[in-house]
Design an enzyme around this catalytic site. Structure first.
Site, PDB file in Angstrom:
ATOM      1  N   VAL A 133      -0.516  24.226  74.102  1.00 51.49           N
ATOM      2  CA  VAL A 133      -0.210  25.656  74.066  1.00 51.49           C
ATOM      3  C   VAL A 133      -0.387  26.220  72.648  1.00 51.49           C
ATOM      4  CG1 VAL A 133       1.559  27.397  74.548  1.00 51.49           C
ATOM      5  CG2 VAL A 133       1.442  25.334  75.955  1.00 51.49           C
ATOM      6  N   ASP A 187      21.766  25.128  66.052  1.00 50.90           N
ATOM      7  CA  ASP A 187      20.942  24.004  65.597  1.00 50.90           C
ATOM      8  C   ASP A 187      21.281  22.859  66.539  1.00 50.90           C
ATOM      9  OD1 ASP A 187      19.979  21.648  64.420  1.00 50.90           O
ATOM     10  OD2 ASP A 187      20.240  22.430  62.400  1.00 50.90           O
ATOM     11  N   THR A 220       0.766  27.793  69.942  1.00 50.90           N
ATOM     12  CA  THR A 220       1.997  28.167  69.231  1.00 50.90           C
ATOM     13  C   THR A 220       1.864  27.602  67.821  1.00 50.90           C
ATOM     14  OG1 THR A 220       3.077  26.104  69.833  1.00 50.90           O
ATOM     15  CG2 THR A 220       3.411  27.964  71.335  1.00 50.90           C
ATOM     16  N   SER A 239       6.579  16.299  77.165  1.00 50.41           N
ATOM     17  CA  SER A 239       5.158  16.316  76.805  1.00 50.41           C
ATOM     18  C   SER A 239       4.483  15.146  77.500  1.00 50.41           C
ATOM     19  CB  SER A 239       5.025  16.162  75.292  1.00 50.41           C
ATOM     20  OG  SER A 239       3.696  15.864  74.941  1.00 50.41           O
ATOM     21  N   TYR A 246       7.166  11.187  67.858  1.00 52.92           N
ATOM     22  CA  TYR A 246       7.180  12.263  68.859  1.00 52.92           C
ATOM     23  C   TYR A 246       7.083  11.679  70.267  1.00 52.92           C
ATOM     24  CZ  TYR A 246       5.787  16.665  71.167  1.00 52.92           C
ATOM     25  OH  TYR A 246       5.716  17.761  71.993  1.00 52.92           O
ATOM     26  N   ASN A 288      14.347  23.359  74.987  1.00 50.55           N
ATOM     27  CA  ASN A 288      12.982  23.630  74.543  1.00 50.55           C
ATOM     28  C   ASN A 288      12.738  23.273  73.073  1.00 50.55           C
ATOM     29  OD1 ASN A 288      10.315  25.313  74.468  1.00 50.55           O
ATOM     30  ND2 ASN A 288      11.613  26.199  72.877  1.00 50.55           N
TER      31      ASN A 288
HETATM   32  N1  LIG Z   1       2.670  23.670  71.892  1.00 49.66           N
HETATM   33  C1  LIG Z   1       2.254  22.618  72.575  1.00 49.66           C
HETATM   34  O1  LIG Z   1       1.040  22.389  72.721  1.00 49.66           O
HETATM   35  C2  LIG Z   1       3.263  21.691  73.221  1.00 49.66           C
HETATM   36  C3  LIG Z   1       2.758  20.624  73.994  1.00 49.66           C
HETATM   37  C4  LIG Z   1       3.668  19.767  74.609  1.00 49.66           C
HETATM   38  C5  LIG Z   1       5.030  19.987  74.474  1.00 49.66           C
HETATM   39  N2  LIG Z   1       5.481  21.019  73.700  1.00 49.66           N
HETATM   40  C6  LIG Z   1       6.930  21.175  73.585  1.00 49.66           C
HETATM   41  O2  LIG Z   1       7.286  22.516  73.847  1.00 49.66           O
HETATM   42  C7  LIG Z   1       8.484  22.859  73.119  1.00 49.66           C
HETATM   43  C8  LIG Z   1       8.272  24.173  72.388  1.00 49.66           C
HETATM   44  O3  LIG Z   1       7.175  24.002  71.499  1.00 49.66           O
HETATM   45  P1  LIG Z   1       6.381  25.212  70.814  1.00 49.66           P
HETATM   46  O4  LIG Z   1       4.949  24.909  70.954  1.00 49.66           O
HETATM   47  O5  LIG Z   1       6.916  26.511  71.238  1.00 49.66           O
HETATM   48  O6  LIG Z   1       6.768  24.908  69.279  1.00 49.66           O
HETATM   49  P2  LIG Z   1       7.092  25.855  68.040  1.00 49.66           P
HETATM   50  O7  LIG Z   1       6.335  27.126  68.104  1.00 49.66           O
HETATM   51  O8  LIG Z   1       6.928  24.972  66.844  1.00 49.66           O
HETATM   52  O9  LIG Z   1       8.641  26.205  68.259  1.00 49.66           O
HETATM   53  C9  LIG Z   1       9.614  25.205  68.146  1.00 49.66           C
HETATM   54  C10 LIG Z   1      10.967  25.848  68.189  1.00 49.66           C
HETATM   55  O10 LIG Z   1      11.963  24.818  68.055  1.00 49.66           O
HETATM   56  C11 LIG Z   1      12.871  25.244  67.061  1.00 49.66           C
HETATM   57  N3  LIG Z   1      13.603  24.145  66.425  1.00 49.66           N
HETATM   58  C12 LIG Z   1      13.147  23.142  65.651  1.00 49.66           C
HETATM   59  N4  LIG Z   1      14.171  22.375  65.246  1.00 49.66           N
HETATM   60  C13 LIG Z   1      15.314  22.914  65.759  1.00 49.66           C
HETATM   61  C14 LIG Z   1      16.680  22.590  65.704  1.00 49.66           C
HETATM   62  N5  LIG Z   1      17.130  21.543  64.987  1.00 49.66           N
HETATM   63  N6  LIG Z   1      17.573  23.358  66.384  1.00 49.66           N
HETATM   64  C15 LIG Z   1      17.157  24.422  67.101  1.00 49.66           C
HETATM   65  N7  LIG Z   1      15.858  24.804  67.180  1.00 49.66           N
HETATM   66  C16 LIG Z   1      14.952  24.047  66.513  1.00 49.66           C
HETATM   67  C17 LIG Z   1      12.029  26.034  66.059  1.00 49.66           C
HETATM   68  O11 LIG Z   1      12.849  26.818  65.204  1.00 49.66           O
HETATM   69  P3  LIG Z   1      12.332  27.301  63.741  1.00 49.66           P
HETATM   70  O12 LIG Z   1      11.492  28.540  63.968  1.00 49.66           O
HETATM   71  O13 LIG Z   1      13.608  27.578  63.007  1.00 49.66           O
HETATM   72  O14 LIG Z   1      11.532  26.185  63.152  1.00 49.66           O
HETATM   73  C18 LIG Z   1      11.196  26.848  67.038  1.00 49.66           C
HETATM   74  O15 LIG Z   1      11.942  27.953  67.523  1.00 49.66           O
HETATM   75  C19 LIG Z   1       8.771  21.668  72.198  1.00 49.66           C
HETATM   76  O16 LIG Z   1       9.787  20.862  72.760  1.00 49.66           O
HETATM   77  C20 LIG Z   1       7.456  20.911  72.178  1.00 49.66           C
HETATM   78  O17 LIG Z   1       7.620  19.531  71.919  1.00 49.66           O
HETATM   79  C21 LIG Z   1       4.629  21.876  73.081  1.00 49.66           C
END
Ligand SMILES: NC(=O)c1ccc[n+]([C@@H]2O[C@H](COP(=O)([O-])OP(=O)(O)OC[C@H]3O[C@@H](n4cnc5c(N)ncnc54)[C@H](OP(=O)(O)O)[C@@H]3O)[C@@H](O)[C@H]2O)c1
Length: 233
Positions: free
Chosen positions: A189, A60, A191, A141, A156, A87
């Site tokens: 993305v 965490d 997700t 981001s 954010y 990440n």
């Molecule tokens: N998706 C997009 O469009 C987008 C755009 C810009 C930037 N991003 C950035 O890309 C990164 C990955 O995003 P994603 O789209 O893959 O999001 P996601 O599918 O929501 O995955 C987020 C991950 O972070 C983990 N997490 C949350 N709090 C945590 C903590 N306290 N300690 C350890 N892990 C933790 C979650 O674990 P749990 O499964 O346990 O919740 C999950 O594995 C993020 O930094 C996000 O801000 C994403």
């Protein structure tokens, strides 16, 4: 050639999971971390089923003691860490006015998106410094870019702005030791965070992270990238 050791946070799903796959496909030994042990093990099992070199570890990123415990364990087992991908992220105030974001949402967003990477950088960069090699990728981001700054989603945005500052400050303090730290925006993305309408696949979203995590010695540091191209801060 020496096998590089990589650690990815928040890697049980989404972009982080795909980064683990891509780095392992390039021959790195990957430590997939997740805040939930069972979810991390299940994700690592999937990748191991593809023949990839993956181990799972609970982390965490908001818990500084668990970060330091993992650092001690990696030091004991491998004696080094070559690649760190910050990440893990949360996106709790999408579309919410700055006047309405709860204090809890402000604090948790900063804790995960900024303090987590700060703790990890402080734990692992000194090890990289000693070994003369390091690649750190801060998954940021466009929402954290001053050039793209706008209203709403303030917690954010500010967390990613702070993360970008962390990138610049570390890059300025650590020079000449073959350590490269960069911020990147994966784009929108598909997700859990991005939602099903997002046009980019996790594979495409992970690509620039994998590229920055495996930069050659003459690659960039202290930059902000999207689709492998520099973007304004
Ligand atoms: N998706 C997009 O469009 C987008 C755009 C810009 C930037 N991003 C950035 O890309 C990164 C990955 O995003 P994603 O789209 O893959 O999001 P996601 O599918 O929501 O995955 C987020 C991950 O972070 C983990 N997490 C949350 N709090 C945590 C903590 N306290 N300690 C350890 N892990 C933790 C979650 O674990 P749990 O499964 O346990 O919740 C999950 O594995 C993020 O930094 C996000 O801000 C994403």
């Amino acid at each position: 050639m020496m096998t590089r050791i990589a650690l990815v946070t928040g890697a049980n799903r989404g972009i982080g999971f795909e980064v683990c796959r891509q780095l392992a496909q390039q021959g790195l030994q990957v430590i997939l971390t997740s805040r939930d042990v069972a979810k991390g093990q299940a994700a690592a099992d999937v990748l191991r089923g593809e023949g990839l070199d993956i181990s799972a570890h609970q982390l965490d990123v908001t818990d500084v003691d668990s970060v330091m415990a993992l650092q001690a364990e990696i030091e004991a087992i491998f004696g080094r860490l070559d690649v760190l991908v910050n990440n893990a992220g949360v996106y709790l105030d999408e579309g919410v006015s700055i006047f309405d974001v709860s204090l809890e949402a402000w604090e948790l967003t900063q804790a995960v998106n900024f303090y987590g990477p700060l703790y990890l950088c402080r734990a692992f960069i000194p090890m990289m410094h000693l070994k003369g090699y390091g690649r750190i990728v801060n998954v940021s981001s466009g929402y954290g870019s001053m050039a793209e700054m706008g209203g709403y989603t303030a917690a954010y945005r500010i967390s990613k702005l702070a993360l970008n500052a962390l990138t610049r400050i570390v890059a300025a303090e650590i020079t000449g030791h073959n350590i490269k730290i960069n911020s990147m925006c994966p784009g929108w993305v598909n997700t859990t965070m991005g939602g099903p309408a997002a046009p980019k696949s996790p594979v495409a979203g992970a690509d620039t992270i994998t590229w920055l995590a495996t930069l050659p010695d003459d690659g960039p540091t202290g930059g902000f990238f999207r689709d492998r191209q520099p973007i304004p801060w």
